[in-house]
Enzyme design. Structure first.
Site, mmCIF file in Angstrom:
data_model
loop_
_atom_site.group_PDB
_atom_site.id
_atom_site.type_symbol
_atom_site.label_atom_id
_atom_site.label_comp_id
_atom_site.label_asym_id
_atom_site.label_seq_id
_atom_site.Cartn_x
_atom_site.Cartn_y
_atom_site.Cartn_z
ATOM 1 C CB ILE A 103 22.846 15.752 40.562
ATOM 2 C CG1 ILE A 103 24.082 15.481 41.425
ATOM 3 C CG2 ILE A 103 22.001 16.890 41.120
ATOM 4 C CD1 ILE A 103 25.128 16.575 41.370
ATOM 5 C CD GLU A 104 17.023 10.800 39.585
ATOM 6 O OE1 GLU A 104 17.266 9.661 39.173
ATOM 7 O OE2 GLU A 104 16.005 11.050 40.280
ATOM 8 C CB CYS A 131 25.736 10.583 34.502
ATOM 9 S SG CYS A 131 24.386 10.241 33.352
ATOM 10 C CD GLU A 139 28.789 7.242 34.921
ATOM 11 O OE1 GLU A 139 27.977 8.023 35.480
ATOM 12 O OE2 GLU A 139 28.437 6.189 34.376
ATOM 13 C CB CYS A 142 28.999 9.044 30.927
ATOM 14 S SG CYS A 142 27.911 9.929 32.064
#
Length: 138
Positions: free
Chosen positions: A43-44, A53, A55, A94
């Site tokens: 999700i930017e 990210c 993960e 992550c």
């Protein structure tokens, strides 16, 4: 659950990615010791720093749901409109989150190999000198 089945779950999660800037979509499927799957996508954010990210999205959802024991995670990534081919390894942040919740010798990271076959690594292979709760005596 087989690695191939978990990779398919990650591919489905990837379809939910919000990537208006990089146009690179990542999906993750996190398998708990109890056999539950938590999905995540990247999700930017226009400010870049708040981007999350796939993960970590999966881990945070699982932890919120009360999960604390994890078996493995599958990760896939590719540019929008393209099928994932080749490995999309987790970033360092992550890997550090995984280190918080997973044993480095038993938690497995499954990536899609160059020819579509599953490639599996332990967290220790991905983060050989990781810092985790054990370093704090926990």
């Amino acid at each position: 659950m087989t690695n191939e089945e978990l990779l398919q779950e990650a591919k489905e999660a990837r379809l939910h990615a919000y990537t208006p800037y990089s146009h690179f979509q990542v999906g993750a499927a996190l398998l708990t010791k109890e056999g539950r799957i938590y999905h995540g996508c990247n999700i930017e954010n226009a400010a870049y720093g708040p981007t999350n990210c796939a993960e970590r999205t999966a881990f945070f959802k699982a932890v919120y749901a009360g999960e604390r024991e994890f078996d493995k995670i599958a990760i896939v990534g590719a540019p929008e409109g393209e099928e994932p081919v080749g490995m999309c390894a987790p970033c360092g942040v992550c890997r550090q989150v995984m280190m918080e919740f997973c044993h480095p010798d038993t938690f497995r990271i499954v990536l899609s190999g160059e020819n579509g076959e599953a490639a599996e690594f332990t967290l220790r292979e991905m983060l050989p000198y990781g810092f985790g709760p054990a370093n704090l005596g926990k």
